[in-house]
Motif scaffolding. Sequence first.
Motif, PDB file in Angstrom:
ATOM      1  N   VAL A  76       0.892  -1.210   0.063  1.00 51.50           N
ATOM      2  CA  VAL A  76      -0.116   0.184   0.188  1.00 51.50           C
ATOM      3  C   VAL A  76       0.850   1.323   0.230  1.00 51.50           C
ATOM      4  CG1 VAL A  76      -1.578   1.269   1.338  1.00 51.50           C
ATOM      5  CG2 VAL A  76      -2.041  -1.102   1.058  1.00 51.50           C
ATOM      6  N   ALA A  77       1.860   1.405   0.770  1.00 46.91           N
ATOM      7  CA  ALA A  77       2.778   2.509   0.862  1.00 46.91           C
ATOM      8  C   ALA A  77       3.669   2.732  -0.276  1.00 46.91           C
ATOM      9  CB  ALA A  77       3.812   2.329   2.117  1.00 46.91           C
ATOM     10  N   ALA A  78       4.121   1.537  -1.000  1.00 41.63           N
ATOM     11  CA  ALA A  78       4.701   1.785  -2.274  1.00 41.63           C
ATOM     12  C   ALA A  78       3.770   2.343  -3.563  1.00 41.63           C
ATOM     13  CB  ALA A  78       4.940   0.333  -2.888  1.00 41.63           C
ATOM     14  N   ALA A  79       2.317   1.817  -3.358  1.00 40.86           N
ATOM     15  CA  ALA A  79       1.334   2.155  -4.265  1.00 40.86           C
ATOM     16  C   ALA A  79       0.898   3.812  -4.089  1.00 40.86           C
ATOM     17  CB  ALA A  79       0.099   1.188  -4.259  1.00 40.86           C
ATOM     18  N   SER A 108       3.860   5.600  -5.257  1.00 39.60           N
ATOM     19  CA  SER A 108       3.869   5.629  -6.776  1.00 39.60           C
ATOM     20  C   SER A 108       2.853   6.604  -7.224  1.00 39.60           C
ATOM     21  CB  SER A 108       3.599   4.264  -7.251  1.00 39.60           C
ATOM     22  OG  SER A 108       3.455   4.107  -8.507  1.00 39.60           O
ATOM     23  N   ASN A 109       1.613   6.576  -6.754  1.00 42.43           N
ATOM     24  CA  ASN A 109       0.585   7.246  -7.237  1.00 42.43           C
ATOM     25  C   ASN A 109       0.621   8.777  -6.675  1.00 42.43           C
ATOM     26  OD1 ASN A 109      -0.656   5.010  -8.196  1.00 42.43           O
ATOM     27  ND2 ASN A 109      -2.223   4.598  -6.523  1.00 42.43           N
ATOM     28  N   SER A 110       1.267   8.919  -5.695  1.00 43.37           N
ATOM     29  CA  SER A 110       1.561  10.370  -5.464  1.00 43.37           C
ATOM     30  C   SER A 110       2.481  10.914  -6.202  1.00 43.37           C
ATOM     31  CB  SER A 110       2.547  10.201  -3.962  1.00 43.37           C
ATOM     32  OG  SER A 110       2.563  11.613  -3.704  1.00 43.37           O
ATOM     33  N   ASN A 111       3.547  10.344  -6.979  1.00 44.53           N
ATOM     34  CA  ASN A 111       4.514  10.656  -7.782  1.00 44.53           C
ATOM     35  C   ASN A 111       3.586  10.994  -9.240  1.00 44.53           C
ATOM     36  OD1 ASN A 111       6.612  10.547  -6.239  1.00 44.53           O
ATOM     37  ND2 ASN A 111       7.045   8.456  -7.003  1.00 44.53           N
ATOM     38  N   LEU A 112       2.784  10.211  -9.381  1.00 48.72           N
ATOM     39  CA  LEU A 112       1.713  10.134 -10.675  1.00 48.72           C
ATOM     40  C   LEU A 112       0.898  11.451 -10.584  1.00 48.72           C
ATOM     41  CD1 LEU A 112       0.878   6.700 -11.344  1.00 48.72           C
ATOM     42  CD2 LEU A 112       2.424   8.014 -12.870  1.00 48.72           C
ATOM     43  N   ALA A 113       0.423  11.406  -9.403  1.00 49.92           N
ATOM     44  CA  ALA A 113      -0.434  13.092  -9.036  1.00 49.92           C
ATOM     45  C   ALA A 113       0.417  14.204  -9.312  1.00 49.92           C
ATOM     46  CB  ALA A 113      -1.005  12.629  -7.477  1.00 49.92           C
ATOM     47  N   PHE A 118      -4.282   6.902   0.591  1.00 51.82           N
ATOM     48  CA  PHE A 118      -4.961   6.238   1.426  1.00 51.82           C
ATOM     49  C   PHE A 118      -5.701   4.888   0.642  1.00 51.82           C
ATOM     50  CE2 PHE A 118      -9.520   7.489   0.533  1.00 51.82           C
ATOM     51  CZ  PHE A 118      -9.216   8.864  -0.010  1.00 51.82           C
ATOM     52  N   VAL A 119      -6.274   4.123   1.344  1.00 54.99           N
ATOM     53  CA  VAL A 119      -6.927   3.300   0.581  1.00 54.99           C
ATOM     54  C   VAL A 119      -8.568   3.543   0.598  1.00 54.99           C
ATOM     55  CG1 VAL A 119      -7.749   0.699   0.474  1.00 54.99           C
ATOM     56  CG2 VAL A 119      -5.317   1.155   1.276  1.00 54.99           C
ATOM     57  N   ASP A 120      -8.975   3.565  -0.571  1.00 54.51           N
ATOM     58  CA  ASP A 120     -10.554   4.110  -0.602  1.00 54.51           C
ATOM     59  C   ASP A 120     -11.278   2.795  -1.033  1.00 54.51           C
ATOM     60  OD1 ASP A 120     -12.557   5.851  -1.005  1.00 54.51           O
ATOM     61  OD2 ASP A 120     -12.699   5.291  -2.961  1.00 54.51           O
ATOM     62  N   ASN A 121     -12.437   2.532  -0.500  1.00 51.83           N
ATOM     63  CA  ASN A 121     -13.126   1.354  -0.513  1.00 51.83           C
ATOM     64  C   ASN A 121     -14.330   1.232  -1.864  1.00 51.83           C
ATOM     65  OD1 ASN A 121     -15.363   3.041  -0.041  1.00 51.83           O
ATOM     66  ND2 ASN A 121     -15.632   2.156   1.943  1.00 51.83           N
ATOM     67  N   GLY A 122     -13.983   2.629  -2.312  1.00 54.37           N
ATOM     68  CA  GLY A 122     -14.870   2.857  -3.820  1.00 54.37           C
ATOM     69  C   GLY A 122     -16.261   3.011  -3.808  1.00 54.37           C
ATOM     70  N   GLU A 123     -16.748   2.842  -2.553  1.00 56.14           N
ATOM     71  CA  GLU A 123     -18.208   2.826  -2.256  1.00 56.14           C
ATOM     72  C   GLU A 123     -18.923   4.045  -3.284  1.00 56.14           C
ATOM     73  OE1 GLU A 123     -20.613   0.972  -0.788  1.00 56.14           O
ATOM     74  OE2 GLU A 123     -18.865  -0.338  -0.667  1.00 56.14           O
ATOM     75  N   ALA A 124     -18.108   5.273  -3.534  1.00 61.07           N
ATOM     76  CA  ALA A 124     -18.667   6.497  -3.949  1.00 61.07           C
ATOM     77  C   ALA A 124     -18.570   6.201  -5.246  1.00 61.07           C
ATOM     78  CB  ALA A 124     -17.963   7.703  -3.165  1.00 61.07           C
ATOM     79  N   ILE A 125     -17.713   5.331  -5.917  1.00 61.77           N
ATOM     80  CA  ILE A 125     -17.862   5.467  -7.355  1.00 61.77           C
ATOM     81  C   ILE A 125     -18.272   4.020  -8.035  1.00 61.77           C
ATOM     82  CG2 ILE A 125     -16.191   5.542  -9.333  1.00 61.77           C
ATOM     83  CD1 ILE A 125     -14.467   7.383  -7.669  1.00 61.77           C
ATOM     84  N   ALA A 165     -12.234  -1.137  -4.966  1.00 62.48           N
ATOM     85  CA  ALA A 165     -11.259  -0.385  -3.764  1.00 62.48           C
ATOM     86  C   ALA A 165     -10.102   0.012  -4.502  1.00 62.48           C
ATOM     87  CB  ALA A 165     -11.184  -1.666  -2.688  1.00 62.48           C
ATOM     88  N   ARG A 166      -9.727   1.217  -4.307  1.00 65.66           N
ATOM     89  CA  ARG A 166      -8.368   1.668  -4.729  1.00 65.66           C
ATOM     90  C   ARG A 166      -7.391   2.320  -3.717  1.00 65.66           C
ATOM     91  NH1 ARG A 166     -12.470   3.220  -8.366  1.00 65.66           N
ATOM     92  NH2 ARG A 166     -12.020   2.436 -10.618  1.00 65.66           N
ATOM     93  N   ILE A 167      -6.088   2.611  -4.180  1.00 65.88           N
ATOM     94  CA  ILE A 167      -5.216   3.203  -3.486  1.00 65.88           C
ATOM     95  C   ILE A 167      -5.040   4.446  -4.200  1.00 65.88           C
ATOM     96  CG2 ILE A 167      -2.739   3.201  -2.612  1.00 65.88           C
ATOM     97  CD1 ILE A 167      -2.863   0.017  -2.881  1.00 65.88           C
ATOM     98  N   VAL A 168      -5.629   5.445  -3.194  1.00 67.12           N
ATOM     99  CA  VAL A 168      -5.600   6.800  -3.977  1.00 67.12           C
ATOM    100  C   VAL A 168      -4.742   7.799  -3.309  1.00 67.12           C
ATOM    101  CG1 VAL A 168      -7.381   8.820  -4.438  1.00 67.12           C
ATOM    102  CG2 VAL A 168      -8.041   6.449  -4.623  1.00 67.12           C
ATOM    103  N   SER A 169      -4.074   8.579  -4.243  1.00 67.57           N
ATOM    104  CA  SER A 169      -3.176   9.579  -3.673  1.00 67.57           C
ATOM    105  C   SER A 169      -3.739  11.036  -4.398  1.00 67.57           C
ATOM    106  CB  SER A 169      -1.784   9.397  -4.187  1.00 67.57           C
ATOM    107  OG  SER A 169      -1.111   8.393  -3.491  1.00 67.57           O
ATOM    108  N   TYR A 170      -3.998  12.068  -3.555  1.00 66.45           N
ATOM    109  CA  TYR A 170      -4.517  13.169  -4.288  1.00 66.45           C
ATOM    110  C   TYR A 170      -3.754  14.318  -3.920  1.00 66.45           C
ATOM    111  CZ  TYR A 170      -6.203  13.960   0.701  1.00 66.45           C
ATOM    112  OH  TYR A 170      -6.219  14.157   2.059  1.00 66.45           O
ATOM    113  N   ARG A 171      -3.747  15.499  -4.317  1.00 66.31           N
ATOM    114  CA  ARG A 171      -3.094  16.674  -4.234  1.00 66.31           C
ATOM    115  C   ARG A 171      -4.084  17.994  -4.460  1.00 66.31           C
ATOM    116  NH1 ARG A 171       2.198  16.422  -4.146  1.00 66.31           N
ATOM    117  NH2 ARG A 171       2.433  18.736  -4.793  1.00 66.31           N
ATOM    118  N   GLY A 172      -4.064  18.912  -3.608  1.00 68.32           N
ATOM    119  CA  GLY A 172      -4.767  20.162  -4.036  1.00 68.32           C
ATOM    120  C   GLY A 172      -3.776  21.025  -4.903  1.00 68.32           C
TER     121      GLY A 172
END
Length: 648
Positions: free
Chosen positions: A66-69, A72-77, A266-273, A277-284
């Motif tokens: 999860v940390a690696a993902a 990685s996602n944070s870099n992609l973000a 963080f790990v999102d359960n995907g309920e809203a979409i 379940a996804r490992i999501v990185s976000y940035r403002g």
Amino acid sequence: MANGNAMTPQRPPSNEHDASLLADAPPRQSLATLLNLAIMLVCAGAITALWLITLQRIAFEREQAVAAAVQSNSNLAIAFEQQIFRTLKAAEQVAVFVRERYLQQGSAIDLQQLVEQQIIRETIFSIVSVVDENGRIVSSSNSQVNGSVNYADRAFFQAQRAPRADELFVSRPVFGRISRHWQIPMSLRISRPDGSFGGVIVMSVAPADLTDFYLQADLGQQGLLELTGLDGVVLSRKTGSRNDFGLDARELAWFQRHGTTVTDGFVDNGEAIDKVARIVSYRGMEGYPLMVAVGTSYADELAPALQRESSYLLMASSATVALLVFSGLLVLMLARQRAAVDALRASEALFRATFHQAAMGIAHIAPNGRILGANEKFCLMLGYSREELHARTVFELGDEKGRDEARRLLARRLSAASPALSPEIEKPYRRKDGSVLWVCEALSVVRGAHGRPDFLVAITQDITSRKALEARLSHAALHDALTGLPNRLMFMDRFSQVLESARRHAGLAGVLYIDLDGFKAVNDKHGHATGDQLLLQVARRLEGCVRAEDTVSRFGGDEFGIVLATLSQARDCEAVALKVIHALATPFELGGTAIRISASVGAAVFPIHGEDASTLLEQADTAMYAAKNAGRNQFRWNSASGSESPPA
Ligand SMILES: Nc1nc2c(ncn2[C@@H]2O[C@H](COP(=O)(O)OP(=O)(O)OP(=O)(O)O)[C@@H](O)[C@H]2O)c(=O)[nH]1
């Protein structure tokens, strides 16, 4: 048991020893229970530790994945944010450029020409338009867009008309009135020199174009790339092959989290979409009321870890089963071992009791004859202590002359062909005090695993008194009770043997028949007891008249017989007869009285007077009667046989 020593009891059983055997059982039982409990506890501990380590490892690997993902996602973000940032900067540059031209050229501005001349080169903007302060199109890069279209009702127009900072405004997606496509308007306010509202430069971007980064980022089949306005509207979202826009972002976990943490993963359960379940990185985004989110499928990211997890679980399960089987087998093995030990103890106790309390003498003998052990009875029978017996061989317990026979017997018993249980034999031992001990003995061989004799067990029964009785009975059957001389039965047996020998050597043998004269008168005059004493003395005198190989017998009453085993000539027989008459003529001293008697003697010689014992004795008897009839106290041959006197 491998050797005789191990099995040989070294000390007699005692009450204390037996008591300890009985008292030993309960503590051993509880010890066994404790041991089983300890094995089970160790096994349970090992299994618990195994599973703790396995589950920790699984959790750690999941966390790592999860940390690696997230990383990685944070870099992609960051990369996605930069791309959006470049797009917005490009939009700003184009808008500023077009505004400059419009302020210079007014309604003469020709945006189509600017695009054709590649003065405006950014292809991401599908339509670039100049809108006047009333919402009408002044110029557009799209030929279909003309003055008939009015944007006064559009959100971007109204936002720009209100006094605001001179900055790009990114609107929610709207459906294009001319293009008939959903577009995201990006607008910049046109302010006149006096600051009044002069219109809007608007550029339209297709929502999907904002998230084409998805293809470069390789987010997999279930990936997520999203650009969201902080006003709560999704500007563009790509999940796999699906494009969305204009959705309400307020239910999204990362939109909510953005309120407290601008950048995170963080790990999102995907309920809203879409329930994925996804490992999501976000940035403002700095400087813009926007945020970006990059997500990858939790299942995809953790697939290698989950695969390893399966192997870990399989290994842990196998190890658990192995441990359970091992501990079960251990408990079973120990139980069997204990049962074997118990059985052995019971057997040993039974053996000790049997060995030491047996009414028979028991000895353990090594194949070389050495005495390994003996029970009390055996020691008592022979008069030796156990230690004294240990220092001896079984051969030393017999007479010198019987030792070779004892060795041969032992060798026969040790031979492979010999049966395990021997027939009983009667044999003599010599006690420590030198007396003879007769035993009835069975000699069993105990063989080892390879059939080699380990030791022998001698079970002996004291039959000395029986033997003595037998000897007495046997003697009585063959001897005269008063004189101890052989009786007629034994006499005839000896006589037959003598004749057999004489026949073989062509020799002579003689027989004398002796009858006392006047014995009745002795009885009558001096009593029966004196008569007995006289008979005894007669017997001794007769024995004194012959050689050792000759046999003197009392036939009964006052009749005696003598077998003369070897004769050089027939006349020797007469000489002995005369010697007898002479010996008995000497008065007998009985109770202070001198008693005189005489004897009539008849004789017969083999082979002159007959061939067999009965004939010869009969001949001698007849001759004795002849002597009687001739006046007593004399010797006679049998005249009726035709040979009154045998040839010289
Ligand atoms: N004391 C004693 N007397 C015995 C024993 N056996 C037999 N007699 C007696 O011995 C006697 C033998 O009888 P006879 O042979 O007629 O006695 P005898 O006086 O020697 O007569 P002749 O042989 O004719 O000379 C009988 O009186 C028997 O009772 C014995 O064991 N002890």
